[in-house]
Scaffold this active site. Structure first.
Site, PDB file in Angstrom:
ATOM      1  CB  THR A  16     -23.250 -20.098 -46.878  1.00 54.83           C
ATOM      2  OG1 THR A  16     -23.574 -19.623 -46.106  1.00 54.83           O
ATOM      3  CG2 THR A  16     -23.294 -21.575 -48.252  1.00 54.83           C
ATOM      4  CB  VAL A  17     -20.522 -17.421 -50.782  1.00 52.15           C
ATOM      5  CG1 VAL A  17     -19.590 -17.156 -51.790  1.00 52.15           C
ATOM      6  CG2 VAL A  17     -21.503 -17.603 -51.104  1.00 52.15           C
ATOM      7  CE  LYS A  92     -26.655  -9.391 -52.670  1.00 53.57           C
ATOM      8  NZ  LYS A  92     -27.225 -11.037 -52.312  1.00 53.57           N
ATOM      9  CD  GLU A 116     -19.916 -12.844 -63.933  1.00 50.89           C
ATOM     10  OE1 GLU A 116     -19.047 -12.516 -65.216  1.00 50.89           O
ATOM     11  OE2 GLU A 116     -20.787 -12.564 -64.081  1.00 50.89           O
ATOM     12  CD  GLU A 177     -29.008 -11.591 -49.633  1.00 53.35           C
ATOM     13  OE1 GLU A 177     -28.330 -11.674 -49.068  1.00 53.35           O
ATOM     14  OE2 GLU A 177     -29.042 -12.709 -50.513  1.00 53.35           O
ATOM     15  CG  ASP A 188     -30.519  -9.191 -53.846  1.00 56.59           C
ATOM     16  OD1 ASP A 188     -29.760  -9.360 -53.068  1.00 56.59           O
ATOM     17  OD2 ASP A 188     -31.476 -10.220 -54.768  1.00 56.59           O
ATOM     18  CE  LYS A 192     -28.145 -10.061 -56.694  1.00 54.60           C
ATOM     19  NZ  LYS A 192     -29.372 -11.374 -56.652  1.00 54.60           N
ATOM     20  N   GLY A 289     -26.786 -19.675 -54.243  1.00 53.48           N
ATOM     21  CA  GLY A 289     -25.840 -20.788 -53.462  1.00 53.48           C
ATOM     22  C   GLY A 289     -24.468 -20.973 -53.018  1.00 53.48           C
TER      23      GLY A 289
HETATM   24  N1  HSE Z   1     -31.123 -13.950 -51.913  1.00 54.78           N
HETATM   25  C1  HSE Z   1     -30.025 -13.749 -53.480  1.00 54.78           C
HETATM   26  C2  HSE Z   1     -31.250 -14.317 -54.146  1.00 54.78           C
HETATM   27  C3  HSE Z   1     -29.037 -14.631 -53.340  1.00 54.78           C
HETATM   28  O1  HSE Z   1     -32.421 -14.560 -53.731  1.00 54.78           O
HETATM   29  O2  HSE Z   1     -30.860 -14.366 -55.246  1.00 54.78           O
HETATM   30  C4  HSE Z   1     -28.354 -14.062 -54.238  1.00 54.78           C
HETATM   31  O3  HSE Z   1     -27.570 -12.539 -54.343  1.00 54.78           O
END
Ligand code: HSE
Length: 410
Positions: A16-17, A92, A116, A177, A188, A192, A289
């Site tokens: 996607t990205v 990440k 970033e 995810e 997650d 971060k 996104g």
């Molecule tokens: N699954 C992650 C979220 C996507 O919900 O923020 C971005 O890392």
């Protein structure tokens, strides 16, 4: 149109990205050429079924890693850095787990490493911490850095959805995810926060040093009862300096409405940075996104083409403080008879826990006690809760959720 030195990008991963990034590079090539004098285009693309990494590395000026996960991303990024090629990664897991190794490779060859998009999508949290606030002594970073859980909690609070219903909606909208365990379990967000802590404090912080808990056990009742105290529930990451050490943690937490993170709703993310020099700043925006995350990757590319340096020196190990002070919300179901409140209060007092707010509601055959404590050492609070849970008149297991007390601008 043909102006600008040609720059070949080796793209690893076209999900996607990756797909959105390839499109953006094409759309924005003229603007980037005007800005930097360099015209990027996608050279080789590596997917699980096509492309050869060695060939792509040799042919590319910049490597963009959008595969995710630790392997083979770690090997590719290390090899690119060692070959002196600038790298952009949105990974990440990789940066929070192998940061020290990646930064060492980058420092040794002089090839910059940008990431970033690994934290809070398009919000420029890393750029702000590493550049704009390079002169500030950061004391604390709070973040809502997972869009899936923020969406779920917002829907539970605003639309009265159950946890399962809200999770299903988040998955349908593509926020989660592939395996949502990392989202709802807090992992997650923990990855971060490890990255933000490393950069904010200049210390070697990795994922395994972050204590985290998710939102799987949060109920609509928790959210509804806390409204009595005007509290809003969020999954909050905290990285802070405490007594010469640091603590990095992720927990569901109640916020008062005037905290900047309290008004961050839906899938949006936000990062708050506190320092005596700046009071606090808050950045918010889409945290996930395809096109949003790709925009952050493109921003890193422009930085590289503009010659922004991004190699980092070796960082000292972090000293992690285990027992921190937190305020708590506590919910008890008890028998409604004389002496009950006194015994609960005695258990709290025995462990130096002080009540800030208290509310009692009668239920048909019992009483519901809901209270908010002043900040206390977490070990003291949990010892008090264990003592209360063992009292004969306590029904269901006590429910305890952290409260973040700070209010800004009120
Ligand atoms: N699954 C992650 C979220 C996507 O919900 O923020 C971005 O890392």
């Amino acid at each position: 149109m043909g102006d600008g030195e040609a720059i070949k990008i080796g793209l690893l991963g076209r999900g996607t990205v990756g797909g959105a990034f390839a499109l953006l590079v094409e759309q924005r090539a003229d603007a980037i050429a005007r800005l930097t004098g360099k015209r990027p285009s996608i050279g080789g693309v590596l997917t699980s079924s096509t492309g050869d990494f060695d060939q792509i590395l040799e042919d590319s000026d910049v490597i963009v890693e959008l595969i995710g996960g630790l392997d083979p991303a770690r090997d590719y990024v290390l090899r690119a850095l060692k070959a002196g090629k600038p790298v952009i990664s949105a990974n990440k897991a990789l940066v929070s787990t192998h940061g020290a190794e990646l930064f060492a490779a980058s420092a040794e060859s002089g090839a910059p490493l940008f990431f970033e998009a690994a934290v809070a999508g398009v919000i420029p949290a890393i750029r702000v911490i590493e550049e704009s606030l390079a002169g500030a002594h950061v004391e604390r970073v709070h973040g809502i850095v997972n869009g899936t859980t923020n969406y779920i909690l917002t829907e539970m609070a605003n639309s009265g959805l159950s946890y399962d219903e809200a999770l299903k909606q988040a998955q349908d909208l593509g926020y989660a995810e592939a395996d949502p365990t990392a989202d709802v379990g807090g992992g997650d967000a923990a990855a971060k926060m490890a990255i933000l802590a490393r950069l904010a404090f200049g210390l070697d912080v990795s994922f395994d040093q972050v204590v985290f808990e998710g939102i799987e056990n949060i109920t609509s009742e928790d959210i509804a009862y806390a409204r009595e105290f005007d509290l809003v529930l969020k999954l909050v990451g905290t990285a802070e300096r405490i007594n010469g050490g640091i603590s990095v943690r992720v927990f569901p937490a109640f916020l008062y409405p005037s905290h900047p993170l309290a008004s961050v709703h839906g899938s949006f993310n936000a990062v708050t940075v506190e320092s005596p020099a700046i009071t606090e700043i808050t950045m918010s925006g889409p945290g996930a996104g395809g096109v949003q995350t790709a925009s952050a990757v493109l921003g890193d590319l422009v930085s590289i083409l503009s010659g922004v340096p991004r190699t980092r020196g070796e960082a000292a190990p972090a000293t992690i403080v285990d027992d921190v002070k937190s305020a708590f919300y506590l919910h008890l179901e008890v028998e409604d008879r004389p002496g009950v409140l006194a015994e609960v209060a005695a258990a709290l007092g025995n462990h130096d826990v002080s009540v800030r707010n208290f509310n009692q509601q009668g239920t048909p055959d019992a009483a519901r006690l809901v209270m908010v404590m002043h900040p206390t050492l977490e070990s003291n609070f949990f010892a008090a809760v264990a003592e209360i849970a063992a009292l004969p008149f306590v029904g269901a297991a006590p429910r305890a959720i952290r409260v973040i007390e700070e209010e800004f601008g009120s």
